[in-house]
Design a protein around this motif. Structure first.
Motif, PDB file in Angstrom:
ATOM      1  N   CYS A 246       0.815  -1.221   0.000  1.00 24.52           N
ATOM      2  CA  CYS A 246       0.000   0.000   0.000  1.00 24.52           C
ATOM      3  C   CYS A 246       0.850   1.274   0.000  1.00 24.52           C
ATOM      4  O   CYS A 246       0.306   2.379   0.031  1.00 24.52           O
ATOM      5  CB  CYS A 246      -0.909   0.021   1.233  1.00 24.52           C
ATOM      6  SG  CYS A 246      -2.061  -1.357   1.323  1.00 24.52           S
ATOM      7  N   GLU A 247       2.164   1.132  -0.037  1.00 25.48           N
ATOM      8  CA  GLU A 247       3.042   2.296   0.119  1.00 25.48           C
ATOM      9  C   GLU A 247       2.756   3.373  -0.921  1.00 25.48           C
ATOM     10  O   GLU A 247       2.790   4.573  -0.623  1.00 25.48           O
ATOM     11  CB  GLU A 247       4.511   1.863   0.049  1.00 25.48           C
ATOM     12  CG  GLU A 247       5.474   3.023   0.235  1.00 25.48           C
ATOM     13  CD  GLU A 247       6.926   2.567   0.366  1.00 25.48           C
ATOM     14  OE1 GLU A 247       7.806   3.450   0.390  1.00 25.48           O
ATOM     15  OE2 GLU A 247       7.160   1.339   0.457  1.00 25.48           O
ATOM     16  N   TYR A 248       2.455   2.973  -2.148  1.00 27.20           N
ATOM     17  CA  TYR A 248       2.257   3.980  -3.202  1.00 27.20           C
ATOM     18  C   TYR A 248       1.057   4.883  -2.897  1.00 27.20           C
ATOM     19  O   TYR A 248       1.040   6.062  -3.264  1.00 27.20           O
ATOM     20  CB  TYR A 248       2.112   3.301  -4.562  1.00 27.20           C
ATOM     21  CG  TYR A 248       0.802   2.584  -4.796  1.00 27.20           C
ATOM     22  CD1 TYR A 248      -0.245   3.202  -5.467  1.00 27.20           C
ATOM     23  CD2 TYR A 248       0.624   1.273  -4.348  1.00 27.20           C
ATOM     24  CE1 TYR A 248      -1.449   2.535  -5.682  1.00 27.20           C
ATOM     25  CE2 TYR A 248      -0.557   0.608  -4.566  1.00 27.20           C
ATOM     26  CZ  TYR A 248      -1.598   1.231  -5.228  1.00 27.20           C
ATOM     27  OH  TYR A 248      -2.780   0.570  -5.439  1.00 27.20           O
ATOM     28  N   ILE A 249       0.055   4.363  -2.202  1.00 29.77           N
ATOM     29  CA  ILE A 249      -1.105   5.193  -1.829  1.00 29.77           C
ATOM     30  C   ILE A 249      -0.704   6.229  -0.786  1.00 29.77           C
ATOM     31  O   ILE A 249      -1.192   7.365  -0.788  1.00 29.77           O
ATOM     32  CB  ILE A 249      -2.253   4.308  -1.303  1.00 29.77           C
ATOM     33  CG1 ILE A 249      -2.745   3.374  -2.419  1.00 29.77           C
ATOM     34  CG2 ILE A 249      -3.406   5.148  -0.756  1.00 29.77           C
ATOM     35  CD1 ILE A 249      -3.813   2.390  -1.978  1.00 29.77           C
ATOM     36  N   LEU A 250       0.225   5.850   0.078  1.00 34.87           N
ATOM     37  CA  LEU A 250       0.666   6.758   1.139  1.00 34.87           C
ATOM     38  C   LEU A 250       1.582   7.859   0.627  1.00 34.87           C
ATOM     39  O   LEU A 250       1.866   8.826   1.348  1.00 34.87           O
ATOM     40  CB  LEU A 250       1.383   5.974   2.236  1.00 34.87           C
ATOM     41  CG  LEU A 250       0.586   4.851   2.910  1.00 34.87           C
ATOM     42  CD1 LEU A 250       1.410   4.206   4.004  1.00 34.87           C
ATOM     43  CD2 LEU A 250      -0.719   5.362   3.465  1.00 34.87           C
ATOM     44  N   ILE A 320      -4.264  -2.970   8.431  1.00 34.34           N
ATOM     45  CA  ILE A 320      -3.485  -1.989   9.186  1.00 34.34           C
ATOM     46  C   ILE A 320      -2.176  -1.799   8.420  1.00 34.34           C
ATOM     47  O   ILE A 320      -1.327  -2.680   8.400  1.00 34.34           O
ATOM     48  CB  ILE A 320      -3.177  -2.478  10.618  1.00 34.34           C
ATOM     49  CG1 ILE A 320      -4.438  -2.979  11.302  1.00 34.34           C
ATOM     50  CG2 ILE A 320      -2.478  -1.379  11.410  1.00 34.34           C
ATOM     51  CD1 ILE A 320      -5.391  -1.934  11.753  1.00 34.34           C
ATOM     52  N   VAL A 321      -2.006  -0.651   7.777  1.00 30.88           N
ATOM     53  CA  VAL A 321      -0.847  -0.473   6.881  1.00 30.88           C
ATOM     54  C   VAL A 321       0.280   0.323   7.515  1.00 30.88           C
ATOM     55  O   VAL A 321       1.402   0.352   6.995  1.00 30.88           O
ATOM     56  CB  VAL A 321      -1.274   0.180   5.549  1.00 30.88           C
ATOM     57  CG1 VAL A 321      -2.353  -0.642   4.877  1.00 30.88           C
ATOM     58  CG2 VAL A 321      -1.726   1.624   5.754  1.00 30.88           C
ATOM     59  N   GLY A 322       0.010   0.971   8.640  1.00 35.45           N
ATOM     60  CA  GLY A 322       1.045   1.762   9.288  1.00 35.45           C
ATOM     61  C   GLY A 322       0.523   2.395  10.555  1.00 35.45           C
ATOM     62  O   GLY A 322      -0.643   2.180  10.955  1.00 35.45           O
TER      63      GLY A 322
END
Length: 349
Positions: A246-250, A320-322
């Motif tokens: 999901c990093e690219y969304i963040l 839960i991504v971060g």
């Protein structure tokens, strides 16, 4: 017109001043009535400050004892044509003094912390230029003497009752404290030891329009984040990343939805940012400060990003991504509808 303070007890720090002005702080508070400062040098340092910034269009709020006001002082200020001056008198307020300040072409600032309704009534009835008055709260060097947020709110509401467009200023603590106590210079006592953005937001929430850094120095990174939050309504959150799919969304900027609920902060754009199917991952109970993104099991809600403000049960559709780092957790209470935010990934698990 958020600003910072420069004191005249020693030579001015031009590097710091230029840094703050370039960041967008447009008001400088100073005083010529601090007992610890040298009477023989404070006016020369004031002149040095004004000369240094003579090509910048800034506002200066000068705290002064009315007994020190005279024709030569006014003439001294008038030579700086690119500057706007506010003369703050915190006691011995009289119609005559206020008229003298205004008649000389300057804005007069009254002490918002001690202003009474009877004085406001008198001023509104007798001053032709009542709308030119502005108001600034005290700062409080001694711990346990600062104001309560409710008192600031009541004083500000009183001022706005008589002048709906009044400019009201208040102080927050800096990163290098001023002596002799070195305990910070806040208006609201409860903000003496908390995050500066939270301190500023508390003043804004209680009808103070302009935030001034009371202490003589504010660290550069914090100064940048503060002005972005107060002026631009943009917040940068330091986070730990758990789910790298999901990093690219963040990495995008997000906007708080207008219809934002009580327990979470919802991103307006995140579902549109989602370009790939997100697999279920990191499924557990959601806690304060968690960053979640809905996975593919949530259908058209896939990509929904939320910042968690209240504990919520785990859900198989929600990853839960971060997590927001401890220092920035208080900022979750500052975010308002239409504010923007971005993430600064500090670590990856």
């Amino acid at each position: 017109m958020h600003g910072f303070s420069i004191y005249l007890g020693k030579p001015i720090n031009k590097t710091y001043i230029r840094q703050m002005v370039d960041l967008g702080y447009s008001t400088i508070f100073t005083s010529v009535q601090i007992p610890e400062e040298d009477e023989s040098t404070k006016y020369s340092y004031l002149g040095e400050l004004l000369d240094y910034l003579s090509n910048d269009s800034l506002t200066y709020m000068i705290d002064i004892n009315p007994s020190l006001l005279n024709r030569s002082f006014f003439q001294f200020l008038k030579q700086y044509t690119s500057a706007a001056f506010i003369i703050r008198i915190d006691h011995s307020t009289s119609i005559e003094i206020i008229r003298e300040i205004v008649d000389n072409g300057f804005q007069c600032c009254l002490n918002a912390s001690i202003l009474s309704e009877s004085l406001l009534c008198q001023l509104k009835a007798q001053l032709n230029d009542f709308q030119r008055l502005c108001y600034c709260h005290n700062y409080y060097p001694r711990p346990d003497t600062g104001l309560t947020a409710s008192y600031v709110n009541s004083q500000n509401r009183l001022i706005l009752k008589y002048n709906h467009n009044a400019d009201i200023y208040g102080f927050i603590v800096g990163t290098t404290k001023r002596g002799p106590l070195y305990k910070g210079l806040p208006t609201i006592e409860a903000t003496r030891d908390i995050h500066p953005i939270v301190s500023g937001q508390l003043l804004l929430d209680h009808h103070t329009q302009h935030v001034l850094i009371g202490d003589p120095y504010f660290e550069a990174e914090q100064a940048q984040k503060l002005i972005a939050a107060l002026r631009d309504r943009h917040f940068k959150l330091a986070i730990d990343l758990y789910d790298q799919q999901c990093e690219y969304i963040l990495q995008y900027q997000h906007t708080v939805r207008v219809d934002n609920p009580e327990h979470v902060i919802r991103s307006q754009e995140s579902r549109h940012y989602c370009q790939f199917s997100l697999q279920p991952n990191y499924i557990r109970m959601r806690t304060y400060g968690d960053i979640t993104i809905d996975n593919q099991l949530n259908g058209r809600y896939q990509g929904e990003l939320q910042l968690i403000k209240q504990p919520l049960p785990q859900h198989p559709h929600v990853n839960i991504v971060g997590h927001v780092e401890t220092h920035d957790l208080p900022l979750l209470e500052c975010l308002r509808p239409n504010d923007t935010f971005e993430f600064n990934i500090i670590s990856r698990s």
